[in-house]
Design a protein around this motif. Sequence first.
Motif, PDB file in Angstrom:
ATOM      1  N   SER A   1       7.593  76.633 -41.908  1.00 13.18           N
ATOM      2  CA  SER A   1       7.226  75.227 -42.059  1.00 13.18           C
ATOM      3  C   SER A   1       7.431  74.502 -40.734  1.00 13.18           C
ATOM      4  O   SER A   1       8.339  74.835 -39.962  1.00 13.18           O
ATOM      5  CB  SER A   1       8.079  74.552 -43.138  1.00 13.18           C
ATOM      6  N   ALA A   2       6.603  73.502 -40.502  1.00 19.51           N
ATOM      7  CA  ALA A   2       6.775  72.622 -39.348  1.00 19.51           C
ATOM      8  C   ALA A   2       7.673  71.443 -39.682  1.00 19.51           C
ATOM      9  O   ALA A   2       7.808  70.514 -38.886  1.00 19.51           O
ATOM     10  CB  ALA A   2       5.408  72.117 -38.877  1.00 19.51           C
ATOM     11  N   HIS A   3       8.295  71.503 -40.874  1.00 19.36           N
ATOM     12  CA  HIS A   3       9.124  70.384 -41.329  1.00 19.36           C
ATOM     13  C   HIS A   3      10.585  70.797 -41.535  1.00 19.36           C
ATOM     14  O   HIS A   3      11.288  70.194 -42.335  1.00 19.36           O
ATOM     15  CB  HIS A   3       8.556  69.815 -42.635  1.00 19.36           C
ATOM     16  N   ARG A   4      11.042  71.788 -40.802  1.00 19.75           N
ATOM     17  CA  ARG A   4      12.447  72.147 -40.917  1.00 19.75           C
ATOM     18  C   ARG A   4      13.027  72.498 -39.558  1.00 19.75           C
ATOM     19  O   ARG A   4      12.368  73.102 -38.714  1.00 19.75           O
ATOM     20  CB  ARG A   4      12.659  73.265 -41.935  1.00 19.75           C
ATOM     21  N   ILE A   5      14.259  72.040 -39.367  1.00 19.02           N
ATOM     22  CA  ILE A   5      15.040  72.341 -38.166  1.00 19.02           C
ATOM     23  C   ILE A   5      16.304  73.051 -38.623  1.00 19.02           C
ATOM     24  O   ILE A   5      16.971  72.591 -39.554  1.00 19.02           O
ATOM     25  CB  ILE A   5      15.410  71.059 -37.395  1.00 19.02           C
ATOM     26  N   VAL A   6      16.635  74.146 -37.980  1.00 16.34           N
ATOM     27  CA  VAL A   6      17.843  74.894 -38.319  1.00 16.34           C
ATOM     28  C   VAL A   6      18.836  74.777 -37.177  1.00 16.34           C
ATOM     29  O   VAL A   6      18.482  74.947 -36.006  1.00 16.34           O
ATOM     30  CB  VAL A   6      17.519  76.375 -38.602  1.00 16.34           C
ATOM     31  N   THR A   7      20.085  74.466 -37.514  1.00 19.67           N
ATOM     32  CA  THR A   7      21.153  74.390 -36.521  1.00 19.67           C
ATOM     33  C   THR A   7      22.215  75.429 -36.845  1.00 19.67           C
ATOM     34  O   THR A   7      22.431  75.792 -38.000  1.00 19.67           O
ATOM     35  CB  THR A   7      21.782  72.992 -36.486  1.00 19.67           C
TER      36      THR A   7
END
Length: 366
Positions: free
Chosen positions: A208-214
Motif C-alpha cells: 500500500s502507498a498508505h502505510r509507513i513502518v517504523t
Amino acid sequence: MEYETPLFFRVMKYAADADRDVIDVVSGNPDWEPPAALRNGLREYADLEPDAFQYAPSVGLTELREEIATRRGVDVEQVIITNGTGEANYLAMARALERDRGDEILLTDPVYPYYPGKTTMLGGRQTFVATDADGQLDPAAVREAASEETAAIVVNSPNNPTGAIYPAETIRKLVAIAEEHDALLVSDEVYDHFDLEGRFASALEVESAHRIVTNGFSKSMAITGVRVGYAIFPHDLVENARSRHMLVNVSTTRPGQYAVLNALRETEPAYYERNRDLLRERVETFTDALDAVGAEYTTPQGAFYVMARFDGFPGTLENTYRLIDEAGVAGMPGEVFGESRREWLRFALVTPRIEEAAERLATYFG
C-alpha cells in the motif's frame, strides 16, 4: 507552546532520589547483553581512519539501508536511518500531517504517551480509540472514528503498554481504512523481535502507498543508548521526510550504524530466541505473584510489559510514588497511558531483579 517533561523521567528521578532500595520496573532498557558482533563492530570502528568519524550520509549508511531493505522486502530508497525509532515516528507523523488531508491523529487507548505528545508538538489533534481488555484493537471502532480529517492512524504491535499483538487481519483492515480516508497508517514495530507467541504480522505484508513502518534496534539488540532506528516510507512520501530528517538531525550516529550492520550480518537467531525465553520466564514469575494477591493483569503476547490492577490502589502518579516509598518498586501510573487504564500500573520486565520485585508486590498487596 509549552511541553511537559514526560512522566517517565519524573518517576525515575523520584525513584533515584528515594531513601531506600528501589527496583526499577519503569524504563524499557533491556538488561541483557547486546550481540557480541555489535561490541566487535564498535571496537573495529575505533581504529578506522579519521574520515569515518565525520558525518554519515543523512539518509544513513548505504550498506545498512541495503541490509534493511533486503530483510524487509522494500526498495532501499524507501529507507531512512533515524535517531532511534522515536525520530522515525516523528518523521512519519509529521509527513502525515503535512499532506494537508486533515489534522487528526487516531491513537489507541491505552497509548504509549509519546504519540500524543508528538501529535501536540506537530500541531495535530488526538482522537482515541479504546482497545479491549486484552489490548486488541477492533478495526470497526477505528473505521467509526475515522473521518475526512484523519491524517494518520498510529498503532504499535507488539504493544506498549498492553503486550498485545494485532493479527494480520487487523493490520490489513487498518491499512484499508487508511486508504479509504486518504490517510496513513503508521505502524511502530520496534518490539517485533519480542513476539512471545509467534503471532506478529508486519504492515509491510500489505502492499500500500498508505502505510509507513517504523522500527529500530534499541530493544532487539539491547542498545537503547546507541540510537539507530529506521522508517520505511512509500516512494511518493519519502523525499520530504528525508529533508525534515536532515534539517532536524543532519544524520544519526555513524559508529552506531556500523556496529548495527555488523550485528545484523553476524548475529544468529538464537540470540533473539534466548531473550524471548528469558522474557517468557519473567512473565510467568511476575504474573504468578499477581495471581497470589488476586490482581487483574494483562498477559503479554509480545514486548516486555505487564499492566496490573490492584483493588483500592488506582494507577495515579501519587500511588506510584507511594509504591516506591513503601514497597521499593517503581512502576508507571496507568493514567499516563490513557483514560481506560487509570486504575492500572505498568511494569517493564527488563531487570534481573524481577523475581524480587514480584515478591515485594506480593508482600505489599498480600
